[in-house]
Write a protein that holds these residues in place. Structure first.
Motif, PDB file in Angstrom:
ATOM      1  N   GLU A   1       5.701   1.387   4.813  1.00  0.00           N
ATOM      2  CA  GLU A   1       5.022   1.603   6.090  1.00  0.00           C
ATOM      3  C   GLU A   1       6.022   1.827   7.221  1.00  0.00           C
TER       4      GLU A   1
ATOM      5  N   GLY B   1       7.344   5.367   6.980  1.00  0.00           N
ATOM      6  CA  GLY B   1       6.343   6.279   7.522  1.00  0.00           C
ATOM      7  C   GLY B   1       6.300   6.249   9.038  1.00  0.00           C
ATOM      8  N   ALA B   2       6.416   5.062   9.610  1.00  0.00           N
ATOM      9  CA  ALA B   2       6.404   4.940  11.069  1.00  0.00           C
ATOM     10  C   ALA B   2       7.624   5.626  11.684  1.00  0.00           C
TER      11      ALA B   2
ATOM     12  N   ARG C   1       7.019   9.308  11.695  1.00  0.00           N
ATOM     13  CA  ARG C   1       6.096   9.687  12.774  1.00  0.00           C
ATOM     14  C   ARG C   1       6.810   9.764  14.112  1.00  0.00           C
TER      15      ARG C   1
ATOM     16  N   ASN D   1       7.406  13.045  16.500  1.00  0.00           N
ATOM     17  CA  ASN D   1       7.021  13.051  17.912  1.00  0.00           C
ATOM     18  C   ASN D   1       8.155  13.503  18.817  1.00  0.00           C
TER      19      ASN D   1
ATOM     20  N   TRP E   1       3.031   7.691   3.646  1.00  0.00           N
ATOM     21  CA  TRP E   1       2.275   8.829   4.179  1.00  0.00           C
ATOM     22  C   TRP E   1       1.166   8.383   5.127  1.00  0.00           C
ATOM     23  N   ALA E   2       0.575   7.254   4.870  1.00  0.00           N
ATOM     24  CA  ALA E   2      -0.504   6.776   5.749  1.00  0.00           C
ATOM     25  C   ALA E   2       0.013   6.475   7.147  1.00  0.00           C
ATOM     26  N   THR E   3       1.176   5.824   7.250  1.00  0.00           N
ATOM     27  CA  THR E   3       1.687   5.499   8.580  1.00  0.00           C
ATOM     28  C   THR E   3       2.417   6.664   9.233  1.00  0.00           C
ATOM     29  N   ALA E   4       2.749   7.683   8.462  1.00  0.00           N
ATOM     30  CA  ALA E   4       3.418   8.851   9.041  1.00  0.00           C
ATOM     31  C   ALA E   4       2.454   9.695   9.864  1.00  0.00           C
ATOM     32  N   SER E   5       1.181   9.524   9.674  1.00  0.00           N
ATOM     33  CA  SER E   5       0.159  10.196  10.485  1.00  0.00           C
ATOM     34  C   SER E   5       0.428  11.679  10.686  1.00  0.00           C
ATOM     35  N   GLY E   6       0.679  12.397   9.608  1.00  0.00           N
ATOM     36  CA  GLY E   6       0.834  13.843   9.702  1.00  0.00           C
ATOM     37  C   GLY E   6       2.261  14.336   9.742  1.00  0.00           C
TER      38      GLY E   6
ATOM     39  N   ASP F   1       4.307  14.778   7.579  1.00  0.00           N
ATOM     40  CA  ASP F   1       4.593  14.973   6.152  1.00  0.00           C
ATOM     41  C   ASP F   1       5.914  15.680   5.910  1.00  0.00           C
TER      42      ASP F   1
END
Length: 176
Positions: free
Chosen positions: A56, A59-60, A63, A67, A88-93, A95
């Motif tokens: 997580e 992934g953060a 993200r 940004n 991937w869930a915490t990367a919020s796109g 990828d």
């Protein structure tokens, strides 16, 4: 934004002022704030995570990198290996950042192709390396990258941070 066209090289305000602090060239939230990539700008620094423990958090980081227009993420000896689906869930796109991750066995291997790397730490260290503010470090990284040098930022693992021996591989320390 398309994964095939990641943000990645220097960012500058799209108002023909041509201005922007060195931080803007590396760390600005892109299109939402009027910043766009200019091919003549140097690429942003490589981000290196040493001994990450949680997918997580990886992934953060991806993200946040997306940004701010950064795209190259390197992992050193992640505890649970790579890839890890939970990232991937915490990367919020973000990828494209995760898909481009390179994994290394040691910090020395991860920084071998970079000329200027700053270690991030809040703890005082017994080293003679220069300690810089984030703004000072951004200026050095920007100038070095503009000169064609490879640059990066090294972050320690969640549990124990960076080893002094890994910090010794860097050209300086960044602290807040």
């Amino acid at each position: 934004r398309s994964p095939s066209a990641p943000l990645g090289s220097g960012l500058r305000r799209n108002d023909d002022s041509g201005g922007g602090a060195p931080l803007a060239a590396f760390l600005d939230p892109c299109l939402e704030t009027g910043y766009v990539r200019r091919m003549s700008e140097p690429a942003p620094p490589v981000i290196i995570l040493d001994k990450s423990q949680m997918a997580e958090n990886i992934g953060a980081v991806a993200r946040v990198m997306a940004n701010f227009g950064l795209s190259e993420l390197r992992l050193v000896a992640p505890r649970d290996g790579w890839p890890q689906e939970r990232a991937w869930a915490t990367a919020s796109g973000a990828d494209w950042v995760l898909e481009g991750i390179k994994v290394f066995g040691s910090v020395a291997e991860a920084v071998a192709d970079l000329n200027t790397v700053f270690a991030t730490t809040a703890r005082p260290r017994e080293t003679r390396q220069p300690v810089r503010t984030p703004r000072e470090a951004a200026r050095v990284l920007y100038d070095d990258r503009a000169s064609g040098l490879g640059v990066g930022l090294l972050f320690g693992g969640e549990r124990a941070g960076l080893e002094t021996s890994d910090i010794a591989l860097c050209q300086g320390i960044v602290t807040i």
